[in-house]
Write an enzyme that holds these catalytic residues in place. Structure first.
Site, mmCIF file in Angstrom:
data_model
loop_
_atom_site.group_PDB
_atom_site.id
_atom_site.type_symbol
_atom_site.label_atom_id
_atom_site.label_comp_id
_atom_site.label_asym_id
_atom_site.label_seq_id
_atom_site.Cartn_x
_atom_site.Cartn_y
_atom_site.Cartn_z
ATOM 1 N N HIS A 1 29.306 44.552 52.604
ATOM 2 C CA HIS A 1 30.883 45.155 52.312
ATOM 3 C C HIS A 1 31.047 46.183 53.179
ATOM 4 O O HIS A 1 30.554 46.641 54.109
ATOM 5 C CB HIS A 1 30.216 45.707 50.754
ATOM 6 C CG HIS A 1 29.332 46.926 50.587
ATOM 7 N ND1 HIS A 1 29.762 47.972 50.947
ATOM 8 C CD2 HIS A 1 28.039 46.617 50.429
ATOM 9 C CE1 HIS A 1 28.695 48.810 50.636
ATOM 10 N NE2 HIS A 1 27.629 48.089 50.318
ATOM 11 N N CYS B 1 22.233 47.681 50.891
ATOM 12 C CA CYS B 1 23.202 46.755 51.224
ATOM 13 C C CYS B 1 23.664 46.999 52.540
ATOM 14 O O CYS B 1 23.128 47.815 53.120
ATOM 15 C CB CYS B 1 24.514 46.873 50.448
ATOM 16 S SG CYS B 1 24.201 46.271 48.509
#
Length: 305
Positions: A192, A208
């Protein structure tokens, strides 16, 4: 030393100018070859230009520039000084399909289906104890523009210990820590964007993979749902080229503990059987090998005469 600079950078607040950005695209090498690209040189101009600005301009993370340019000021490199831009790479020892994420070098490789190319983008990865996965193959399960963020219980507790109360769901928008686009891989992780102005090439996330705004938008528009994603951790990459030249690319390995991360001592390198055989080849120049293993420049270096 690299780890201490990373810690200092994380504690700082940097104002970063906006640079246009796109993945660095390489044509795949001929069969039997794993070496792509060429290094460049860049003269730092007059003015207060941060290393993050330069890294962004050349599609690199901060660690990539710090490894290739030991001793450079991580905040304000000296005007008139020359930086080496490490754009020559050894492709990772992984299937050339879909997305390959090498945490050790903080780079993401994307092999577009039907094309003889690879796109390379810098990433930020998980902090100590919140490590980005490794040795894991999954797929892009879904994509979302303007994602919301739902902090886990442990993340909320971690922030609460710092006096910060997180909402149960952080609404979409420019201030969202997930940025403006997300590719969800597996059940717990995502590739992301970010709302921060720095952190690419550093250990900053909760596991992440983070990219700069333009980069995640590019991936969002390019990578289909169902694309294969492989997470690896390869601080050492090697190749014997068709012309007989043998190259080694050495990055600082990822720390496993906070004490190891904070230490000024280098993290120990480990070799599997294949890498041990590679460096033990009778043509290996021992002086070059020793220097490379000590300096860990993150750049391919020929180790045979």
């Amino acid at each position: 030393m690299i780890n201490s600079l990373r810690s200092t950078l994380l504690a700082a607040t940097a104002i970063v100018l906006s640079f246009s950005s796109a993945a660095v695209e390489y044509r795949l090498p001929a069969e039997g070859s794993n070496l792509v690209g060429e290094n460049q040189y860049y003269v730092v101009p007059e003015g207060k230009l941060t290393l993050e600005q330069i890294a962004s301009q050349f599609q690199l993370g901060l660690t990539n520039l710090l490894e290739a340019n030991p001793g450079v000021d991580p905040f304000l490199p000296k005007p008139g000084s020359t930086l080496l831009i490490p754009h020559q790479l050894i492709l990772p020892n992984a299937k050339r399909e879909g997305v390959v994420i090498n945490s050790a070098e903080m780079r993401l490789y994307y092999y577009p289906k039907g094309k003889n190319t690879v796109e390379v983008l810098p990433i930020g990865i998980g902090q100590i104890g919140k490590d980005t996965p490794e040795n894991w193959v999954t797929t892009v399960q879904r994509k979302r523009a303007n994602p919301t963020w739902t902090p886990t219980v442990n993340i909320r507790k971690s922030y609460a210990a710092k006096g910060i109360t997180l909402p149960a769901v952080w609404p979409a928008g420019a201030d969202n820590p997930m940025g403006l686009f997300a590719l969800y891989v597996g059940n717990l992780y995502a590739v992301h964007g970010t709302n921060a102005t720095f952190g690419i090439g550093l250990r900053v996330s909760s596991g992440c993979v983070r990219l700069r705004d333009e980069d995640i938008e590019h991936l969002y528009n390019s990578v289909p749902v169902g694309t294969r994603v492989e997470f690896i951790n390869q601080p050492i990459k090697a190749t014997e080229e068709p012309d007989g030249n043998r190259y080694l690319e050495v990055h600082e390995p990822l720390s496993r503990t906070q004490a190891e991360f904070d230490s000024l001592e280098p993290v120990a390198l480990s070799f599997d059987k294949a890498m041990t055989r590679f460096v033990a080849h009778p043509d290996t120049d021992s002086f070059t090998l020793k220097r490379l293993l000590e300096q860990r420049t993150g750049m391919p270096t020929r180790i045979n005469p």
